[in-house]
Design a protein around this motif. Structure first.
Motif, PDB file in Angstrom:
ATOM      1  N   ARG A 231     -10.635  -2.463   2.454  1.00 13.54           N
ATOM      2  CA  ARG A 231      -9.388  -2.241   1.714  1.00 13.54           C
ATOM      3  C   ARG A 231      -8.172  -2.553   2.561  1.00 13.54           C
ATOM      4  NH1 ARG A 231      -7.884   3.439  -0.606  1.00 13.54           N
ATOM      5  NH2 ARG A 231     -10.103   3.529  -0.839  1.00 13.54           N
ATOM      6  N   GLY A 232      -8.097  -2.102   3.813  1.00  7.63           N
ATOM      7  CA  GLY A 232      -6.939  -2.333   4.659  1.00  7.63           C
ATOM      8  C   GLY A 232      -5.775  -1.450   4.247  1.00  7.63           C
ATOM      9  N   THR A 233      -4.747  -1.436   5.083  1.00  8.93           N
ATOM     10  CA  THR A 233      -3.580  -0.600   4.784  1.00  8.93           C
ATOM     11  C   THR A 233      -2.283  -1.378   4.910  1.00  8.93           C
ATOM     12  OG1 THR A 233      -3.465   0.102   7.096  1.00  8.93           O
ATOM     13  CG2 THR A 233      -4.737   1.498   5.590  1.00  8.93           C
ATOM     14  N   GLY A 234      -2.338  -2.699   5.099  1.00 14.08           N
ATOM     15  CA  GLY A 234      -1.136  -3.489   5.313  1.00 14.08           C
ATOM     16  C   GLY A 234      -0.323  -3.662   4.048  1.00 14.08           C
ATOM     17  N   VAL A 235       0.991  -3.756   4.231  1.00 10.00           N
ATOM     18  CA  VAL A 235       1.901  -3.951   3.116  1.00 10.00           C
ATOM     19  C   VAL A 235       1.702  -5.324   2.490  1.00 10.00           C
ATOM     20  CG1 VAL A 235       4.351  -4.120   2.512  1.00 10.00           C
ATOM     21  CG2 VAL A 235       3.590  -2.362   4.091  1.00 10.00           C
ATOM     22  N   GLU A 236       1.303  -6.301   3.304  1.00  7.71           N
ATOM     23  CA  GLU A 236       1.134  -7.662   2.793  1.00  7.71           C
ATOM     24  C   GLU A 236       0.025  -7.747   1.758  1.00  7.71           C
ATOM     25  OE1 GLU A 236      -1.370  -6.829   6.232  1.00  7.71           O
ATOM     26  OE2 GLU A 236       0.796  -6.825   6.065  1.00  7.71           O
ATOM     27  N   GLU A 237      -0.864  -6.754   1.703  1.00  9.18           N
ATOM     28  CA  GLU A 237      -1.973  -6.777   0.765  1.00  9.18           C
ATOM     29  C   GLU A 237      -1.621  -6.139  -0.578  1.00  9.18           C
ATOM     30  OE1 GLU A 237      -5.317  -4.983   2.691  1.00  9.18           O
ATOM     31  OE2 GLU A 237      -5.145  -6.267   4.436  1.00  9.18           O
ATOM     32  N   LEU A 238      -0.396  -5.662  -0.726  1.00  9.26           N
ATOM     33  CA  LEU A 238       0.007  -5.037  -1.978  1.00  9.26           C
ATOM     34  C   LEU A 238       0.215  -6.097  -3.057  1.00  9.26           C
ATOM     35  CD1 LEU A 238       2.595  -2.460  -0.616  1.00  9.26           C
ATOM     36  CD2 LEU A 238       0.310  -1.972  -1.467  1.00  9.26           C
ATOM     37  N   PRO A 239       0.023  -5.736  -4.309  1.00  8.43           N
ATOM     38  CA  PRO A 239       0.269  -6.695  -5.392  1.00  8.43           C
ATOM     39  C   PRO A 239       1.736  -7.125  -5.418  1.00  8.43           C
ATOM     40  CG  PRO A 239      -0.922  -4.770  -6.192  1.00  8.43           C
ATOM     41  CD  PRO A 239      -0.512  -4.479  -4.785  1.00  8.43           C
ATOM     42  N   GLU A 240       1.987  -8.290  -5.989  1.00  7.77           N
ATOM     43  CA  GLU A 240       3.341  -8.870  -6.006  1.00  7.77           C
ATOM     44  C   GLU A 240       4.350  -7.964  -6.723  1.00  7.77           C
ATOM     45  OE1 GLU A 240       6.053 -11.374  -4.689  1.00  7.77           O
ATOM     46  OE2 GLU A 240       3.929 -11.598  -4.271  1.00  7.77           O
ATOM     47  N   ASP A 241       3.931  -7.306  -7.800  1.00  9.32           N
ATOM     48  CA  ASP A 241       4.867  -6.446  -8.524  1.00  9.32           C
ATOM     49  C   ASP A 241       5.315  -5.256  -7.686  1.00  9.32           C
ATOM     50  OD1 ASP A 241       2.317  -5.370  -8.685  1.00  9.32           O
ATOM     51  OD2 ASP A 241       2.588  -4.550 -10.695  1.00  9.32           O
ATOM     52  N   VAL A 242       4.484  -4.787  -6.772  1.00 10.00           N
ATOM     53  CA  VAL A 242       4.870  -3.683  -5.884  1.00 10.00           C
ATOM     54  C   VAL A 242       5.943  -4.159  -4.911  1.00 10.00           C
ATOM     55  CG1 VAL A 242       4.063  -2.079  -4.115  1.00 10.00           C
ATOM     56  CG2 VAL A 242       2.651  -2.524  -6.127  1.00 10.00           C
ATOM     57  N   HIS A 243       5.818  -5.385  -4.410  1.00 10.83           N
ATOM     58  CA  HIS A 243       6.855  -5.949  -3.542  1.00 10.83           C
ATOM     59  C   HIS A 243       8.186  -6.016  -4.290  1.00 10.83           C
ATOM     60  CE1 HIS A 243       4.437  -6.995  -0.069  1.00 10.83           C
ATOM     61  NE2 HIS A 243       3.520  -7.541  -0.866  1.00 10.83           N
ATOM     62  N   GLY A 244       8.136  -6.437  -5.546  1.00 10.16           N
ATOM     63  CA  GLY A 244       9.354  -6.498  -6.366  1.00 10.16           C
ATOM     64  C   GLY A 244       9.988  -5.127  -6.542  1.00 10.16           C
ATOM     65  N   LEU A 245       9.150  -4.128  -6.773  1.00 10.96           N
ATOM     66  CA  LEU A 245       9.675  -2.772  -6.927  1.00 10.96           C
ATOM     67  C   LEU A 245      10.310  -2.266  -5.635  1.00 10.96           C
ATOM     68  CD1 LEU A 245       6.877  -1.113  -9.081  1.00 10.96           C
ATOM     69  CD2 LEU A 245       9.212  -1.645  -9.784  1.00 10.96           C
ATOM     70  N   ARG A 246       9.703  -2.590  -4.498  1.00 10.90           N
ATOM     71  CA  ARG A 246      10.280  -2.184  -3.205  1.00 10.90           C
ATOM     72  C   ARG A 246      11.657  -2.819  -3.018  1.00 10.90           C
ATOM     73  NH1 ARG A 246       6.719  -0.574   1.450  1.00 10.90           N
ATOM     74  NH2 ARG A 246       4.881   0.297   0.475  1.00 10.90           N
ATOM     75  N   GLN A 247      11.794  -4.080  -3.394  1.00  7.31           N
ATOM     76  CA  GLN A 247      13.084  -4.754  -3.271  1.00  7.31           C
ATOM     77  C   GLN A 247      14.124  -4.138  -4.199  1.00  7.31           C
ATOM     78  OE1 GLN A 247      11.978  -8.819  -3.972  1.00  7.31           O
ATOM     79  NE2 GLN A 247      11.313  -9.159  -1.860  1.00  7.31           N
ATOM     80  N   GLU A 248      13.703  -3.770  -5.408  1.00 11.07           N
ATOM     81  CA  GLU A 248      14.610  -3.094  -6.360  1.00 11.07           C
ATOM     82  C   GLU A 248      15.121  -1.780  -5.797  1.00 11.07           C
ATOM     83  OE1 GLU A 248      15.692  -3.322  -9.918  1.00 11.07           O
ATOM     84  OE2 GLU A 248      14.847  -5.304  -9.890  1.00 11.07           O
ATOM     85  N   VAL A 249      14.210  -0.992  -5.247  1.00 10.81           N
ATOM     86  CA  VAL A 249      14.581   0.314  -4.686  1.00 10.81           C
ATOM     87  C   VAL A 249      15.552   0.133  -3.522  1.00 10.81           C
ATOM     88  CG1 VAL A 249      13.698   2.322  -3.437  1.00 10.81           C
ATOM     89  CG2 VAL A 249      12.526   1.525  -5.490  1.00 10.81           C
ATOM     90  N   ALA A 250      15.309  -0.846  -2.670  1.00 10.91           N
ATOM     91  CA  ALA A 250      16.206  -1.108  -1.541  1.00 10.91           C
ATOM     92  C   ALA A 250      17.592  -1.504  -2.039  1.00 10.91           C
ATOM     93  CB  ALA A 250      15.620  -2.198  -0.646  1.00 10.91           C
ATOM     94  N   ALA A 251      17.662  -2.326  -3.078  1.00  3.78           N
ATOM     95  CA  ALA A 251      18.955  -2.732  -3.641  1.00  3.78           C
ATOM     96  C   ALA A 251      19.682  -1.540  -4.247  1.00  3.78           C
ATOM     97  CB  ALA A 251      18.751  -3.824  -4.695  1.00  3.78           C
ATOM     98  N   LEU A 252      18.953  -0.682  -4.934  1.00  2.00           N
ATOM     99  CA  LEU A 252      19.575   0.511  -5.523  1.00  2.00           C
ATOM    100  C   LEU A 252      20.112   1.455  -4.450  1.00  2.00           C
ATOM    101  CD1 LEU A 252      17.092   1.263  -8.429  1.00  2.00           C
ATOM    102  CD2 LEU A 252      19.455   0.490  -8.633  1.00  2.00           C
ATOM    103  N   LYS A 253      19.389   1.583  -3.345  1.00  5.64           N
ATOM    104  CA  LYS A 253      19.865   2.426  -2.247  1.00  5.64           C
ATOM    105  C   LYS A 253      21.151   1.869  -1.656  1.00  5.64           C
ATOM    106  CE  LYS A 253      15.569   4.561  -0.697  1.00  5.64           C
ATOM    107  NZ  LYS A 253      14.592   4.681   0.394  1.00  5.64           N
ATOM    108  N   ARG A 254      21.231   0.535  -1.524  1.00  4.05           N
ATOM    109  CA  ARG A 254      22.461  -0.066  -0.995  1.00  4.05           C
ATOM    110  C   ARG A 254      23.633   0.186  -1.938  1.00  4.05           C
ATOM    111  NH1 ARG A 254      18.804  -4.045   0.357  1.00  4.05           N
ATOM    112  NH2 ARG A 254      19.325  -5.312  -1.456  1.00  4.05           N
TER     113      ARG A 254
END
Length: 131
Positions: free
Chosen positions: A30-53
């Motif tokens: 399974r691994g624990t790296g962020v790079e192995e997350l699905p693409e939609d999770v990466h998009g959500l992380r970027q959304e959250v970072a933008a909202l925090k800014r």
């Protein structure tokens, strides 16, 4: 009867062993790296970072100090209100209530300080608004 109990115990131990082996294999693959997350999770992380800014500029730190501006008046009708963002930028608004009139003042605040002289109540409002 004893043979059945021993047989059941052996089967339970074998089942437990197979479960442990399967869990270890699953954890390795399974691994624990962020790079192995699905693409939609990466998009959500970027959304959250933008909202925090964006939220950093919101006037979300506020405090009100009520007081009697004049000794002969009661009821704490005068007040100072600090409205500040995460960096301490915003405004402090003060309303002085007198017997026959009320005056309102606004002073700009930058980095938790003000270029204009602040009253003790305005300083207290800014201090209470500071996280």
């Amino acid at each position: 009867m004893e043979i059945l109990s021993v047989l059941a115990l052996v089967l339970a131990v074998l089942a437990l062993a197979f479960t442990v082996v399967a869990l270890r294999r699953t954890q390795r693959t399974r691994g624990t790296g962020v790079e192995e997350l699905p693409e939609d999770v990466h998009g959500l992380r970027q959304e959250v970072a933008a909202l925090k800014r964006e939220a950093g500029d919101a006037l979300r730190h506020l405090a009100v100090v009520r007081y009697d501006a004049f000794g002969d008046m009661g009821g704490h009708l005068s007040w100072s209100l600090a409205l500040l963002d995460d960096g301490g930028h915003g405004v402090v608004v003060t309303s002085i209530h007198g017997r026959s009139e009320a005056r309102t003042y606004a002073k700009s605040v930058s980095a938790w300080t003000c270029e204009q002289q602040l009253s003790p109540e305005e300083e207290e409002a800014i201090a209470h608004a500071r996280p």
